[in-house]
Design an enzyme around this catalytic site. Structure first.
Site, PDB file in Angstrom:
ATOM      1  N   ARG A 218       1.555   3.147  15.192  1.00  0.00           N
ATOM      2  CA  ARG A 218       1.562   4.349  15.943  1.00  0.00           C
ATOM      3  C   ARG A 218       0.285   4.570  16.870  1.00  0.00           C
ATOM      4  O   ARG A 218       0.295   4.984  17.577  1.00  0.00           O
ATOM      5  CB  ARG A 218       2.192   5.382  14.741  1.00  0.00           C
ATOM      6  CG  ARG A 218       1.128   5.646  13.747  1.00  0.00           C
ATOM      7  CD  ARG A 218       1.548   6.334  12.771  1.00  0.00           C
ATOM      8  NE  ARG A 218       0.328   7.515  12.191  1.00  0.00           N
ATOM      9  CZ  ARG A 218       0.271   8.040  10.847  1.00  0.00           C
ATOM     10  NH1 ARG A 218       1.036   8.729  10.744  1.00  0.00           N
ATOM     11  NH2 ARG A 218      -0.360   8.413  10.612  1.00  0.00           N
TER      12      ARG A 218
ATOM     13  N   GLU B  58      -3.574  12.546  13.645  1.00  0.00           N
ATOM     14  CA  GLU B  58      -2.127  13.180  13.009  1.00  0.00           C
ATOM     15  C   GLU B  58      -1.620  14.000  14.519  1.00  0.00           C
ATOM     16  O   GLU B  58      -2.189  14.295  14.637  1.00  0.00           O
ATOM     17  CB  GLU B  58      -2.148  13.620  12.085  1.00  0.00           C
ATOM     18  CG  GLU B  58      -2.501  12.574  10.316  1.00  0.00           C
ATOM     19  CD  GLU B  58      -1.095  11.705   9.861  1.00  0.00           C
ATOM     20  OE1 GLU B  58      -0.298  12.328  11.023  1.00  0.00           O
ATOM     21  OE2 GLU B  58      -1.192  11.689   9.121  1.00  0.00           O
TER      22      GLU B  58
ATOM     23  N   TRP C 106      -0.794   1.726  -2.467  1.00  0.00           N
ATOM     24  CA  TRP C 106      -2.373   1.455  -0.856  1.00  0.00           C
ATOM     25  C   TRP C 106      -2.998  -0.261  -2.002  1.00  0.00           C
ATOM     26  O   TRP C 106      -3.768   0.353  -1.733  1.00  0.00           O
ATOM     27  CB  TRP C 106      -3.035   2.011  -0.484  1.00  0.00           C
ATOM     28  CG  TRP C 106      -2.119   3.357   0.676  1.00  0.00           C
ATOM     29  CD1 TRP C 106      -0.829   3.173   0.244  1.00  0.00           C
ATOM     30  CD2 TRP C 106      -2.339   3.708   1.185  1.00  0.00           C
ATOM     31  NE1 TRP C 106      -0.391   3.921   1.184  1.00  0.00           N
ATOM     32  CE2 TRP C 106      -1.294   5.209   2.091  1.00  0.00           C
ATOM     33  CE3 TRP C 106      -3.719   4.540   1.514  1.00  0.00           C
ATOM     34  CZ2 TRP C 106      -0.963   5.798   3.059  1.00  0.00           C
ATOM     35  CZ3 TRP C 106      -3.972   5.267   2.662  1.00  0.00           C
ATOM     36  CH2 TRP C 106      -2.388   6.423   3.425  1.00  0.00           C
TER      37      TRP C 106
ATOM     38  N   ARG D  73       5.458   8.206  -1.519  1.00  0.00           N
ATOM     39  CA  ARG D  73       4.743   7.410  -0.758  1.00  0.00           C
ATOM     40  C   ARG D  73       3.875   5.868  -1.336  1.00  0.00           C
ATOM     41  O   ARG D  73       4.699   5.600  -2.572  1.00  0.00           O
ATOM     42  CB  ARG D  73       2.858   8.117  -0.789  1.00  0.00           C
ATOM     43  CG  ARG D  73       2.929   9.412  -0.190  1.00  0.00           C
ATOM     44  CD  ARG D  73       3.095  10.041   0.944  1.00  0.00           C
ATOM     45  NE  ARG D  73       1.919   9.339   1.846  1.00  0.00           N
ATOM     46  CZ  ARG D  73       1.142   9.547   1.876  1.00  0.00           C
ATOM     47  NH1 ARG D  73       0.625  10.830   1.361  1.00  0.00           N
ATOM     48  NH2 ARG D  73      -0.054   9.040   2.450  1.00  0.00           N
TER      49      ARG D  73
ATOM     50  N   GLU E 208       9.064  -0.666   2.857  1.00  0.00           N
ATOM     51  CA  GLU E 208       8.464  -0.252   2.986  1.00  0.00           C
ATOM     52  C   GLU E 208       7.586  -0.774   1.513  1.00  0.00           C
ATOM     53  O   GLU E 208       5.627  -0.398   1.205  1.00  0.00           O
ATOM     54  CB  GLU E 208       7.993   0.844   3.428  1.00  0.00           C
ATOM     55  CG  GLU E 208       8.227   1.934   3.291  1.00  0.00           C
ATOM     56  CD  GLU E 208       8.131   3.229   3.594  1.00  0.00           C
ATOM     57  OE1 GLU E 208       7.161   2.803   4.526  1.00  0.00           O
ATOM     58  OE2 GLU E 208       9.087   4.223   3.599  1.00  0.00           O
TER      59      GLU E 208
ATOM     60  N   ASP F 280       0.284   0.488   9.657  1.00  0.00           N
ATOM     61  CA  ASP F 280       0.336   1.892   9.454  1.00  0.00           C
ATOM     62  C   ASP F 280      -0.938   2.489   9.642  1.00  0.00           C
ATOM     63  O   ASP F 280      -1.951   2.151   9.569  1.00  0.00           O
ATOM     64  CB  ASP F 280       0.844   2.505   8.762  1.00  0.00           C
ATOM     65  CG  ASP F 280       0.749   4.030   8.859  1.00  0.00           C
ATOM     66  OD1 ASP F 280       0.756   4.712   9.997  1.00  0.00           O
ATOM     67  OD2 ASP F 280       1.728   4.264   7.594  1.00  0.00           O
TER      68      ASP F 280
ATOM     69  N   GLU G 207      -5.932   5.954  12.809  1.00  0.00           N
ATOM     70  CA  GLU G 207      -6.629   8.055  13.375  1.00  0.00           C
ATOM     71  C   GLU G 207      -7.765   8.331  12.717  1.00  0.00           C
ATOM     72  O   GLU G 207      -8.102   9.381  12.741  1.00  0.00           O
ATOM     73  CB  GLU G 207      -6.015   8.872  13.690  1.00  0.00           C
ATOM     74  CG  GLU G 207      -3.921   7.683  14.393  1.00  0.00           C
ATOM     75  CD  GLU G 207      -2.977   7.180  12.879  1.00  0.00           C
ATOM     76  OE1 GLU G 207      -1.760   6.730  13.267  1.00  0.00           O
ATOM     77  OE2 GLU G 207      -3.290   6.959  11.765  1.00  0.00           O
TER      78      GLU G 207
ATOM     79  N   ASP H 152       5.547   9.890  13.003  1.00  0.00           N
ATOM     80  CA  ASP H 152       6.499  10.527  12.528  1.00  0.00           C
ATOM     81  C   ASP H 152       7.018  12.042  13.043  1.00  0.00           C
ATOM     82  O   ASP H 152       6.570  13.082  12.223  1.00  0.00           O
ATOM     83  CB  ASP H 152       5.221  11.327  11.133  1.00  0.00           C
ATOM     84  CG  ASP H 152       4.741   9.544  10.655  1.00  0.00           C
ATOM     85  OD1 ASP H 152       5.509   9.155  10.817  1.00  0.00           O
ATOM     86  OD2 ASP H 152       4.076   9.637   9.972  1.00  0.00           O
TER      87      ASP H 152
ATOM     88  N   HIS I 255      14.770   4.450   8.776  1.00  0.00           N
ATOM     89  CA  HIS I 255      13.792   5.523   7.865  1.00  0.00           C
ATOM     90  C   HIS I 255      14.291   5.752   7.059  1.00  0.00           C
ATOM     91  O   HIS I 255      15.112   6.617   7.709  1.00  0.00           O
ATOM     92  CB  HIS I 255      12.198   5.329   8.872  1.00  0.00           C
ATOM     93  CG  HIS I 255      11.292   5.609   7.907  1.00  0.00           C
ATOM     94  ND1 HIS I 255      10.895   6.401   6.970  1.00  0.00           N
ATOM     95  CD2 HIS I 255      10.087   5.277   8.217  1.00  0.00           C
ATOM     96  CE1 HIS I 255       9.101   6.437   6.259  1.00  0.00           C
ATOM     97  NE2 HIS I 255       9.397   5.845   7.163  1.00  0.00           N
TER      98      HIS I 255
END
Length: 690
Positions: free
Chosen positions: A456, A152, A303, A300, A287, A406, A409, A473, A538
């Site tokens: 990203r 991040e 998922w 959020r 999304e 998305d 990381e 972000d 967004h």
């Protein structure tokens, strides 16, 4: 011009084009080594990494043969280095041969104790350095150290600002000038060479010493690759060839704005409102097609990667209707599965999840008030399952034409992977595996020219898989290290290492501790987005607290105008996409790629060339109604809104809302396209949004 190794009395050097790139002697060692034990702390994708390392003893040359060798010659070159003043019996070798690329410099330290190598390259006083993957704060890297570890980026990314200090205290989440979703240990020199570290381990590119460039890597072997070219543009193209090129953007993606909404079924009514205001729209991005989960961070997603009928009733029919009207539907996916979803149970039963180190139980990651498992892409069956079962059947077959892929990381370093690989080495490579799953799913459906995804996260090799980066972000502000301006630096830096297309969230994303969008910020970001390959909005993490493109008549009229400008650019953008596919040159380009003689352009990161023929200088300072613009003197330039001709040099340009400084090269074959931009935009009433 050939690069050559040259033997010296007690060492060797590497020369190119009259410049020495590397010298190794006992007095000035280029290669040093050591032993370290890393301490890695991760909290929700934010990392604190320290190292308990030994000193780096000096290495001396034991043997070198032959006396001089061209890097492009047929013979091999070998150097054996041994420790000075130790009794470890440690050996370090550099060997090139016909089996290795002529510009590669493999170095191996086979001793079991060595897991740290440092290499020092010679620097020149007049040298400029760029690269490092996708950097957000600095385009020119001279004077600073840049650790290479995907994470991040943080919020604020400035240790002197209050927001960063708050986020650091809340969970290591403030970030710094070098934290990035997409690092890559590759740098370019104004001496027209590039150097790439062939390792996925934690590493650092250190340019803080003006005399030597230092590369540190936490691994016992490495390969340095050198690429040389006659121009900076040719060097970027060579890097793109080296790392690979993804599929070009589909036609629809560059033909209008992609509207991001997450209001469930109400999103379709809002889309019609935006279109009725005169906006040129090519996509609707929802999304929340998988459902939502409200958290303290904001809104959020749930998922579990499948359509939620309770949030979007009759979605398949709505997608078909939009498609018939020339509008594509986009969704969202990431490589993690919520433990309270159906797909987590399926993946766990099949053994497709990464495991805890010492037990056969899935490794669970806290993503902020909900927990997830990690699909283990080192397991080919798991990668195939995700590509076919989730992306293929649940998304492409359902009618999606694109999505945000998305994350990538968050791979922890204390888990167990299917292939037995070291998580410290797998961590940086994880985004590439994730990109490969997405690209494979599209190719398997025969939709490479029609569907796309954007990411990203990245590392070396993502260029060959991902057709479109997004800058992550950003905060919803004008701040120096995490605001609107950072997305320009992101596009320019990532483009230098072979990524053709980049874009950002119009309006930014992160809204925390009272920070919310202003009309000015949202409108200035729309102006910037209009001159990027993809223009996508967004709603952000707190959509109910923030202005949206349809919140007021003034904002909506402005956004509609900028979307029409973006659509009018499509013929030129189409040509740039084709050029990128053929050469690897990015659509958004640093000025020095086409005008290397002007040293002022080495640090210029607040304006860019869109292809060779448009100079774009977005307004990225709060309250500004004009800005300084650099125009190369090799050409004359036409202000696209007024038609006025400007000569080369620095100009203070009037820039009210709706008229960002944009200039077309006078001799461009796309003059008619650029001349039509003002008409496509329509009249703009001058004023300053509050």
């Amino acid at each position: 011009m050939q690069a050559r190794f040259v033997a010296m009395e007690d060492g060797f050097r590497l020369d190119y084009a009259g410049r020495t790139l590397l010298v190794h002697t006992a007095a000035r060692p280029a290669f040093t080594f050591g032993v370290g034990v890393p301490d890695v702390q991760m909290y929700r994708g934010n990392f604190q990494i320290t190292d308990q390392a030994s000193d780096f003893p000096v290495l001396t040359v034991a043997t070198i043969a032959p006396q001089s060798i061209s890097m492009v010659g047929e013979d091999g070159f070998a150097v054996e280095l041994t420790l000075t003043g130790t009794d470890t019996g440690f050996d370090f070798s550099i060997v090139t041969s016909e089996a290795t690329p002529p510009t590669a410099l493999p170095a191996n330290a086979p001793g079991a104790r060595c897991n740290r190598i440092s290499v020092a390259l010679e620097a020149a006083p007049d040298e400029h350095i760029w690269g490092g993957g996708e950097q957000l704060s600095y385009l020119r890297l001279n004077g600073r150290k840049f650790p290479m570890w995907t994470s991040e980026p943080g919020v604020g990314r400035d240790k002197s600002c209050e927001l960063t200090r708050i986020m650091d205290a809340e969970g290591m989440a403030g970030g710094d000038y070098w934290t990035t979703n997409y690092p890559q240990p590759t740098f370019l020199s104004s001496a027209q060479y590039a150097c790439h570290l062939g390792s996925s381990a934690w590493s650092a590119l250190d340019f803080s010493d003006p005399a030597r460039h230092r590369i540190d890597v936490w691994e016992g072997n490495l390969t340095l690759e050198f690429l040389f070219a006659g121009s900076m543009a040719d060097l970027v193209s060579a890097l793109s060839t080296r790392f690979g090129r993804a599929a070009p953007l589909p036609e629809w993606a560059i033909s209008g704005a992609i509207i991001g909404l997450k209001q469930g079924a109400a999103s379709f009514d809002r889309l019609e409102k935006i279109r009725s205001a005169g906006a040129a729209v090519s996509g609707l991005w929802c999304e929340d097609w998988v459902g939502i989960r409200e958290t303290s961070f904001g809104r959020r997603l749930f998922w579990d990667w499948r359509w939620r009928a309770d949030r979007y009733p009759d979605l398949a029919a709505q997608i078909a209707r939009l498609h018939a009207d020339g509008i594509r539907f986009l969704g969202y996916v990431n490589p993690y599965l919520a433990i309270d979803g159906t797909q987590y149970a399926e993946a766990a039963e099949r053994g497709f999840l990464a495991l805890r180190q010492n037990e056969d139980a899935p490794y669970i990651v806290d993503f902020g008030e909900f927990d997830c498992g990690i699909v283990d892409f080192t397991n080919p069956d798991a990668a195939d399952w995700f590509a076919e079962r989730i992306i293929g059947k649940e998304m492409l077959d359902f009618g999606l034409s694109g999505w945000m892929a998305d994350f990538g990381e968050y791979l922890p370093t204390d888990l167990r992977l299917h292939d037995g690989s070291d998580p410290m080495l797998a961590h940086n490579h994880w985004p590439v595996l994730w990109a490969r799953v997405n690209a494979r799913a599209i190719a398997a459906r025969g939709k490479t020219a029609d569907a796309m995804f954007f990411m990203r996260a990245g590392f070396t090799g993502v260029q060959a898989q991902c057709p479109l980066l997004w800058a992550g972000d950003q905060c919803v502000d004008f701040s120096r290290h995490d605001g609107i301006g950072t997305v320009i630096t992101a596009a320019l830096s990532s483009g230098l290492v072979g990524n053709v297309s980049s874009h950002s969230d119009v309006g930014g994303y992160t809204s925390l501790h009272g920070a919310t969008r202003t009309p000015e910020l949202l409108m200035r970001w729309a102006e910037l987005g209009a001159f990027t390959p993809v223009m996508r909005t967004h709603e952000g993490n707190r959509p109910d607290d923030n202005l949206q493109v349809d919140s007021t008549a003034e904002i909506l009229d402005h956004f509609a105008a900028m979307s029409r400008v973006h659509a009018a650019l499509a013929p030129y953008m189409r040509a740039l996409v084709a050029e990128g596919a053929a050469t690897g040159l990015p659509l958004q380009r640093a000025l020095f790629l086409h005008y290397p003689a002007n040293h002022d352009y080495a640090c210029c990161q607040d304006q860019f060339l869109l292809g060779p023929d448009l100079m774009v200088a977005p307004v990225i300072e709060q309250g500004a109604t004009s800005r300084q613009v650099l125009l190369p003197g090799e050409d004359s330039w036409i202000h696209v809104w007024s038609g006025e001709t400007f000569s080369g040099g620095a100009h203070l340009v009037h820039a009210p809302l709706g008229s960002p400084p944009v200039f077309a090269r006078h001799a461009s074959p796309y003059a008619a396209v650029f001349a039509a931009l003002a008409k496509a935009r329509g009249p703009i009433a001058e004023g300053t949004a509050k």
